[in-house]
Design a protein around this motif. Structure first.
Motif, PDB file in Angstrom:
ATOM      1  N   ARG A  32       0.811  -1.214   0.000  1.00  0.00           N
ATOM      2  CA  ARG A  32       0.000   0.000   0.000  1.00  0.00           C
ATOM      3  C   ARG A  32       0.852   1.276   0.000  1.00  0.00           C
ATOM      4  NH1 ARG A  32      -5.082   1.711   0.824  1.00  0.00           N
ATOM      5  NH2 ARG A  32      -5.857  -0.422   1.182  1.00  0.00           N
ATOM      6  N   THR A  33       1.864   1.331   0.837  1.00  0.00           N
ATOM      7  CA  THR A  33       2.696   2.534   0.904  1.00  0.00           C
ATOM      8  C   THR A  33       3.329   2.831  -0.448  1.00  0.00           C
ATOM      9  OG1 THR A  33       3.179   2.177   3.250  1.00  0.00           O
ATOM     10  CG2 THR A  33       4.674   3.621   2.027  1.00  0.00           C
ATOM     11  N   PHE A  34       3.827   1.779  -1.102  1.00  0.00           N
ATOM     12  CA  PHE A  34       4.416   1.961  -2.434  1.00  0.00           C
ATOM     13  C   PHE A  34       3.362   2.461  -3.419  1.00  0.00           C
ATOM     14  CE2 PHE A  34       4.624  -0.053  -6.649  1.00  0.00           C
ATOM     15  CZ  PHE A  34       5.660   0.697  -7.189  1.00  0.00           C
ATOM     16  N   VAL A  35       2.195   1.824  -3.412  1.00  0.00           N
ATOM     17  CA  VAL A  35       1.133   2.195  -4.351  1.00  0.00           C
ATOM     18  C   VAL A  35       0.756   3.668  -4.174  1.00  0.00           C
ATOM     19  CG1 VAL A  35      -1.304   1.831  -4.925  1.00  0.00           C
ATOM     20  CG2 VAL A  35       0.208  -0.138  -4.622  1.00  0.00           C
TER      21      VAL A  35
ATOM     22  N   VAL B  57       3.198   6.019  -5.957  1.00  0.00           N
ATOM     23  CA  VAL B  57       3.446   5.878  -7.399  1.00  0.00           C
ATOM     24  C   VAL B  57       3.368   7.191  -8.174  1.00  0.00           C
ATOM     25  CG1 VAL B  57       2.451   4.934  -9.541  1.00  0.00           C
ATOM     26  CG2 VAL B  57       2.966   3.418  -7.627  1.00  0.00           C
ATOM     27  N   PRO B  58       2.313   7.994  -8.033  1.00  0.00           N
ATOM     28  CA  PRO B  58       2.255   9.235  -8.825  1.00  0.00           C
ATOM     29  C   PRO B  58       3.422  10.185  -8.551  1.00  0.00           C
ATOM     30  CG  PRO B  58       0.096   8.720  -7.925  1.00  0.00           C
ATOM     31  CD  PRO B  58       1.072   7.804  -7.244  1.00  0.00           C
ATOM     32  N   HIS B  59       4.007  10.095  -7.363  1.00  0.00           N
ATOM     33  CA  HIS B  59       5.084  11.003  -6.976  1.00  0.00           C
ATOM     34  C   HIS B  59       6.451  10.512  -7.443  1.00  0.00           C
ATOM     35  CE1 HIS B  59       1.951  12.786  -4.521  1.00  0.00           C
ATOM     36  NE2 HIS B  59       1.794  11.633  -3.887  1.00  0.00           N
TER      37      HIS B  59
ATOM     38  N   GLU C 212      11.584  -8.152  -3.274  1.00  0.00           N
ATOM     39  CA  GLU C 212      11.859  -9.258  -4.184  1.00  0.00           C
ATOM     40  C   GLU C 212      10.904  -9.292  -5.365  1.00  0.00           C
ATOM     41  OE1 GLU C 212      14.490 -11.314  -3.811  1.00  0.00           O
ATOM     42  OE2 GLU C 212      15.001  -9.970  -2.147  1.00  0.00           O
ATOM     43  N   ILE C 213      10.003  -8.329  -5.457  1.00  0.00           N
ATOM     44  CA  ILE C 213       8.979  -8.332  -6.498  1.00  0.00           C
ATOM     45  C   ILE C 213       9.289  -7.290  -7.569  1.00  0.00           C
ATOM     46  CG2 ILE C 213       6.515  -8.069  -6.997  1.00  0.00           C
ATOM     47  CD1 ILE C 213       5.917  -8.706  -4.110  1.00  0.00           C
ATOM     48  N   ASP C 214       9.248  -7.718  -8.837  1.00  0.00           N
ATOM     49  CA  ASP C 214       9.329  -6.780  -9.952  1.00  0.00           C
ATOM     50  C   ASP C 214       7.905  -6.366 -10.295  1.00  0.00           C
ATOM     51  OD1 ASP C 214      12.087  -6.744 -10.298  1.00  0.00           O
ATOM     52  OD2 ASP C 214      12.079  -8.527 -11.564  1.00  0.00           O
ATOM     53  N   VAL C 215       7.671  -5.062 -10.273  1.00  0.00           N
ATOM     54  CA  VAL C 215       6.332  -4.528 -10.472  1.00  0.00           C
ATOM     55  C   VAL C 215       6.284  -3.705 -11.762  1.00  0.00           C
ATOM     56  CG1 VAL C 215       4.635  -2.905  -9.547  1.00  0.00           C
ATOM     57  CG2 VAL C 215       5.793  -4.496  -8.018  1.00  0.00           C
ATOM     58  N   ASN C 216       5.230  -3.905 -12.530  1.00  0.00           N
ATOM     59  CA  ASN C 216       4.987  -3.088 -13.720  1.00  0.00           C
ATOM     60  C   ASN C 216       4.053  -1.944 -13.346  1.00  0.00           C
ATOM     61  OD1 ASN C 216       6.429  -4.691 -15.517  1.00  0.00           O
ATOM     62  ND2 ASN C 216       4.825  -4.626 -17.068  1.00  0.00           N
ATOM     63  N   VAL C 217       4.404  -0.750 -13.766  1.00  0.00           N
ATOM     64  CA  VAL C 217       3.527   0.407 -13.569  1.00  0.00           C
ATOM     65  C   VAL C 217       3.278   1.033 -14.932  1.00  0.00           C
ATOM     66  CG1 VAL C 217       3.160   2.605 -12.429  1.00  0.00           C
ATOM     67  CG2 VAL C 217       4.484   0.819 -11.271  1.00  0.00           C
TER      68      VAL C 217
ATOM     69  N   PHE D 275      -1.957   1.709 -13.776  1.00  0.00           N
ATOM     70  CA  PHE D 275      -2.269   0.312 -13.495  1.00  0.00           C
ATOM     71  C   PHE D 275      -0.992  -0.343 -13.023  1.00  0.00           C
ATOM     72  CE2 PHE D 275      -2.459  -4.116 -15.389  1.00  0.00           C
ATOM     73  CZ  PHE D 275      -3.149  -4.652 -14.314  1.00  0.00           C
ATOM     74  N   VAL D 276      -1.051  -0.950 -11.839  1.00  0.00           N
ATOM     75  CA  VAL D 276       0.117  -1.588 -11.244  1.00  0.00           C
ATOM     76  C   VAL D 276      -0.122  -3.090 -11.212  1.00  0.00           C
ATOM     77  CG1 VAL D 276       1.665  -1.621  -9.249  1.00  0.00           C
ATOM     78  CG2 VAL D 276       0.368   0.457  -9.782  1.00  0.00           C
ATOM     79  N   SER D 277       0.860  -3.859 -11.693  1.00  0.00           N
ATOM     80  CA  SER D 277       0.717  -5.314 -11.726  1.00  0.00           C
ATOM     81  C   SER D 277       2.050  -5.992 -11.470  1.00  0.00           C
ATOM     82  CB  SER D 277       0.177  -5.768 -13.086  1.00  0.00           C
ATOM     83  OG  SER D 277       1.108  -5.497 -14.117  1.00  0.00           O
ATOM     84  N   VAL D 278       1.996  -7.276 -11.191  1.00  0.00           N
ATOM     85  CA  VAL D 278       3.216  -8.069 -11.067  1.00  0.00           C
ATOM     86  C   VAL D 278       3.827  -8.194 -12.457  1.00  0.00           C
ATOM     87  CG1 VAL D 278       4.165 -10.331 -10.468  1.00  0.00           C
ATOM     88  CG2 VAL D 278       2.330  -9.336  -9.081  1.00  0.00           C
TER      89      VAL D 278
END
Length: 247
Positions: A13-16, A19-21, A44-49, A108-111
């Motif tokens: 949640r904190t990361f999400v 994101v805009p910033h 350890e997670i690669d996230v697509n934004v 849109f944020v996804s794994v």
């Protein structure tokens, strides 16, 4: 700012929220066009934004009050595929900024999907070198359509795949344009129009697709090649480019 968070990723949640910033400065850009996609590593997670551009004024009104935005659909649709056993990056969150009450940037944020290959590589491929992939893909597509799922942008860049333990695995991305419900043989064959490949590629695709769906092979071949020709003819005219297709 509006945030929809997949409960399975409450720990992010904190990361999400950030994101805009941080989007402008952090992460590795993997696509830049009308929209922009970055990969950001969180632990350890690669996230697509994926950041969607601010729509033109009329569309801002439409996406604010009438229709779901592309990012929101991209967040909601994956669960429908995953529930039916088809791979697509697991959704993490949808973020929407508003300016003067109208939608601005949305995210849109996804794994991140680990598959490294896309269907671009088959544009000039000899069928002898890719027949196993074409057969696997035809069967995958037939099962997808039989399940009532039609990806309306079934293009080379939106079909990711790799081979794991001797089996080809496919993952669909950019799924904000989808249609759910019965998929006819004709609609299924038309769905391949955007793909790249030589005539033998599409002949084998038609043969395996028809066999999996219990349809007529000649009919499927004719439909696939006809819709392919129509799509690329329109594409060339719209973009004023020359192209060569072997029909």
């Amino acid at each position: 700012m509006k945030i929809l968070l997949n409960p399975a990723f409450e720990s992010l949640r904190t990361f999400v929220e950030s994101v805009p910033h941080i989007f402008g400065e952090e992460g590795k850009t993997i696509y830049k066009g009308r929209n922009k996609i970055k990969v950001i590593k969180i632990g350890e997670i690669d996230v697509n934004v994926k950041r969607y551009r601010v729509p033109m004024f009329f569309n801002r009104v439409i996406y604010t009050f009438i229709r779901k935005s592309k990012g929101l659909r991209a967040f909601q649709y994956p669960q429908r595929l995953l529930e039916k056993g088809f791979e697509t990056p697991q959704p993490i969150a949808y973020i929407e900024e508003r300016n003067f009450g109208l939608i601005g940037y949305s995210y849109f944020v996804s794994v991140h999907c680990p598959y490294s290959r896309r269907f671009y590589e088959f544009g000039d491929a000899d069928i002898k070198d890719c027949s196993d992939i074409v057969i696997a893909f035809a069967r995958f597509s037939a099962k997808l359509h039989e399940a009532g799922i039609l990806h309306l942008d079934y293009s080379p860049g939106n079909i990711l795949f790799d081979k794991e333990d001797g089996e080809y695995k496919f993952s669909l991305v950019d799924i904000n344009r989808m249609k759910f419900g019965k998929v006819s043989i004709e609609a299924g064959c038309a769905n391949f129009a955007r793909l790249w490949g030589q005539i033998p590629f599409f002949e084998l695709l038609a043969k395996e697709y028809a066999a999996t769906r219990g349809a007529d092979e000649v009919l499927c071949r004719d439909l696939i090649l006809t819709y392919r020709r129509k799509f690329w003819t329109r594409f060339a005219k719209k973009h004023q480019v020359k192209y060569t297709l072997n029909f």
